[in-house]
Design a protein around this motif. Structure first.
Motif, PDB file in Angstrom:
ATOM      1  N   VAL A  77      25.540  65.403  30.832  1.00 37.02           N
ATOM      2  CA  VAL A  77      25.928  64.983  29.486  1.00 37.02           C
ATOM      3  C   VAL A  77      27.417  65.257  29.299  1.00 37.02           C
ATOM      4  O   VAL A  77      27.907  66.348  29.613  1.00 37.02           O
ATOM      5  CB  VAL A  77      25.096  65.721  28.423  1.00 37.02           C
ATOM      6  N   TYR A  78      28.132  64.256  28.794  1.00 35.16           N
ATOM      7  CA  TYR A  78      29.599  64.322  28.759  1.00 35.16           C
ATOM      8  C   TYR A  78      30.095  63.645  27.486  1.00 35.16           C
ATOM      9  O   TYR A  78      29.580  62.606  27.067  1.00 35.16           O
ATOM     10  CB  TYR A  78      30.154  63.591  29.985  1.00 35.16           C
ATOM     11  N   SER A  79      31.097  64.248  26.871  1.00 36.23           N
ATOM     12  CA  SER A  79      31.722  63.623  25.703  1.00 36.23           C
ATOM     13  C   SER A  79      33.229  63.724  25.835  1.00 36.23           C
ATOM     14  O   SER A  79      33.756  64.724  26.316  1.00 36.23           O
ATOM     15  CB  SER A  79      31.255  64.294  24.404  1.00 36.23           C
ATOM     16  N   ALA A  80      33.933  62.686  25.426  1.00 39.17           N
ATOM     17  CA  ALA A  80      35.388  62.643  25.528  1.00 39.17           C
ATOM     18  C   ALA A  80      35.993  62.239  24.193  1.00 39.17           C
ATOM     19  O   ALA A  80      36.988  61.513  24.140  1.00 39.17           O
ATOM     20  CB  ALA A  80      35.805  61.666  26.630  1.00 39.17           C
ATOM     21  N   ASP A  81      35.376  62.706  23.110  1.00 41.37           N
ATOM     22  CA  ASP A  81      35.808  62.286  21.784  1.00 41.37           C
ATOM     23  C   ASP A  81      36.597  63.357  21.046  1.00 41.37           C
ATOM     24  O   ASP A  81      36.788  63.252  19.838  1.00 41.37           O
ATOM     25  CB  ASP A  81      34.602  61.869  20.942  1.00 41.37           C
ATOM     26  N   GLN A  82      37.064  64.396  21.748  1.00 44.32           N
ATOM     27  CA  GLN A  82      37.944  65.355  21.115  1.00 44.32           C
ATOM     28  C   GLN A  82      39.386  65.036  21.485  1.00 44.32           C
ATOM     29  O   GLN A  82      39.663  64.183  22.331  1.00 44.32           O
ATOM     30  CB  GLN A  82      37.557  66.778  21.510  1.00 44.32           C
ATOM     31  N   ASN A  83      40.328  65.723  20.836  1.00 40.12           N
ATOM     32  CA  ASN A  83      41.742  65.447  21.046  1.00 40.12           C
ATOM     33  C   ASN A  83      42.147  65.784  22.481  1.00 40.12           C
ATOM     34  O   ASN A  83      41.946  66.895  22.954  1.00 40.12           O
ATOM     35  CB  ASN A  83      42.568  66.281  20.069  1.00 40.12           C
TER      36      ASN A  83
ATOM     37  N   THR B 139      42.751  59.785  23.236  1.00 39.87           N
ATOM     38  CA  THR B 139      41.441  59.692  23.877  1.00 39.87           C
ATOM     39  C   THR B 139      41.594  59.650  25.389  1.00 39.87           C
ATOM     40  O   THR B 139      42.492  58.988  25.915  1.00 39.87           O
ATOM     41  CB  THR B 139      40.705  58.425  23.388  1.00 39.87           C
ATOM     42  N   LEU B 140      40.714  60.354  26.081  1.00 38.76           N
ATOM     43  CA  LEU B 140      40.747  60.412  27.541  1.00 38.76           C
ATOM     44  C   LEU B 140      40.541  59.017  28.138  1.00 38.76           C
ATOM     45  O   LEU B 140      39.638  58.282  27.734  1.00 38.76           O
ATOM     46  CB  LEU B 140      39.658  61.352  28.035  1.00 38.76           C
ATOM     47  N   THR B 141      41.369  58.678  29.120  1.00 38.95           N
ATOM     48  CA  THR B 141      41.238  57.388  29.794  1.00 38.95           C
ATOM     49  C   THR B 141      40.667  57.527  31.205  1.00 38.95           C
ATOM     50  O   THR B 141      40.516  56.525  31.905  1.00 38.95           O
ATOM     51  CB  THR B 141      42.613  56.700  29.904  1.00 38.95           C
ATOM     52  N   ALA B 142      40.324  58.751  31.613  1.00 35.65           N
ATOM     53  CA  ALA B 142      39.906  58.988  32.996  1.00 35.65           C
ATOM     54  C   ALA B 142      38.416  58.787  33.234  1.00 35.65           C
ATOM     55  O   ALA B 142      37.962  58.895  34.381  1.00 35.65           O
ATOM     56  CB  ALA B 142      40.289  60.416  33.408  1.00 35.65           C
ATOM     57  N   THR B 143      37.644  58.500  32.193  1.00 36.62           N
ATOM     58  CA  THR B 143      36.197  58.417  32.366  1.00 36.62           C
ATOM     59  C   THR B 143      35.772  57.378  33.409  1.00 36.62           C
ATOM     60  O   THR B 143      34.927  57.670  34.263  1.00 36.62           O
ATOM     61  CB  THR B 143      35.513  58.136  31.021  1.00 36.62           C
ATOM     62  N   PRO B 144      36.316  56.149  33.397  1.00 38.91           N
ATOM     63  CA  PRO B 144      35.906  55.200  34.442  1.00 38.91           C
ATOM     64  C   PRO B 144      36.176  55.716  35.847  1.00 38.91           C
ATOM     65  O   PRO B 144      35.372  55.484  36.764  1.00 38.91           O
ATOM     66  CB  PRO B 144      36.741  53.953  34.127  1.00 38.91           C
ATOM     67  N   ASP B 145      37.285  56.436  36.024  1.00 36.25           N
ATOM     68  CA  ASP B 145      37.607  56.978  37.346  1.00 36.25           C
ATOM     69  C   ASP B 145      36.611  58.062  37.746  1.00 36.25           C
ATOM     70  O   ASP B 145      36.230  58.167  38.919  1.00 36.25           O
ATOM     71  CB  ASP B 145      39.023  57.543  37.334  1.00 36.25           C
ATOM     72  N   LEU B 146      36.169  58.887  36.775  1.00 35.92           N
ATOM     73  CA  LEU B 146      35.165  59.908  37.068  1.00 35.92           C
ATOM     74  C   LEU B 146      33.858  59.264  37.529  1.00 35.92           C
ATOM     75  O   LEU B 146      33.223  59.732  38.479  1.00 35.92           O
ATOM     76  CB  LEU B 146      34.918  60.766  35.825  1.00 35.92           C
TER      77      LEU B 146
END
Length: 292
Positions: A185-191, A208-215
């Motif tokens: 479970v992962y969230s990237a909605d914090q500063n 917002t984090l842009t690295a999620t697709p790379d992960l």
């Protein structure tokens, strides 16, 4: 010896975890009333966020939303104890889950799954309920506590129900779990102050984090949106969706914007259960004044 003070807190948490659901929710509301004078800074942050994100509401409605959000945040602390310490029998029948087949199918293929969610007040309880239904541990990404005594308790409790925890910035551990075929479970909605882009969240540019697709790519995993809410009767509704059509694209900024747009849609359905006390808009685009 210096950590002996944690034991009474842990025993209290274990007792709270076993309360009937109506009593746990009522206790949380009562605690919120008693703690209200101590929540001044959190009230201020939540008020700024709500004023920014819900300008169409009148002042009274916005104040009520701030109060409801902070009450849910206090209740969320008790739901955290339930997630960590409640026996499985105490959770039976507490949740309805939609779309579990999407997760089962991905895991059956041997893929890791990044369950993308947001910072709602009862996230870890939703993860525990999902794990109970799935019949296996679901990993969590956590922020380590600065107090070593509390961190020892928190990590031991979490590890007992979710398996080994993953530190917020421990990318290697996250990728290792995904490559091992684990659901995380992962969230990237914090500063975010790194690998970020400013994309709209309720119409406000949010770092917002842009690295999620790379992960997801590096972990040879699949992304599945994971949403949840507490219903008026005290039960929970969990929903797992297929990967968003066209995600990921060739543009990480567009992918981050898609995540924020999908999250906003879910938050609008039950805004009082979102964590508005976080400084979501702390980092500003160049030239913009601070909001907090």
């Amino acid at each position: 010896m210096r950590c002996l003070w944690v034991a009474p807190l842990r025993w209290l948490a274990m007792a709270v975890a076993r309360l009937p659901q109506p009593m746990l929710l009522a206790t949380g509301r009562g605690l919120a009333f008693m703690l209200w004078p101590l929540l001044g800074s959190r009230r201020r942050i939540a008020r700024i966020n709500v004023d920014l994100c819900f300008p169409h509401l009148d002042a009274g409605a916005r104040r009520r939303l701030v109060r409801a959000s902070l009450v849910n945040t206090v209740i969320g602390a008790l739901e955290l104890f339930r997630a960590w310490h409640a026996p499985s029998r105490a959770l039976s029948g507490l949740a309805d889950i939609e779309g579990l087949q999407h997760l089962r199918e991905a895991l059956a293929r041997g893929q890791g799954v990044l369950l993308m969610c947001g910072h709602f007040t009862h996230t870890e309880l939703a993860v525990r309920l999902l794990g109970e239904a799935l019949g296996r541990e679901v990993r969590v990404v956590v922020r380590r506590h600065n107090n070593p005594c509390l961190e020892a308790w928190f990590d031991r409790a979490r590890s007992a129900v979710y398996g080994p925890t993953i530190g917020k910035k421990d990318v290697r551990a996250l990728l290792r779990n995904l490559m091992d075929g684990q659901p995380v479970v992962y969230s990237a909605d914090q500063n975010f102050t790194y690998q970020n882009a400013f994309v709209p969240f309720f119409g406000i540019p949010a770092a917002t984090l842009t690295a999620t697709p790379d992960l997801v790519r590096r972990g040879r995993a699949v992304l599945l949106p994971f949403w949840y809410r507490r219903l008026p009767d005290g039960r929970y509704r969990l929903r797992i969706e297929p990967t968003w059509p066209g995600w990921p694209s060739a543009d990480p900024v567009a992918d981050a914007a898609r995540y924020m747009a999908e999250l906003e849609t879910v938050v609008r359905q039950c805004p009082e259960q979102y964590l508005w006390a976080h400084r979501r808009f702390k980092t500003r685009p160049p030239g913009e004044a601070p909001l907090y």
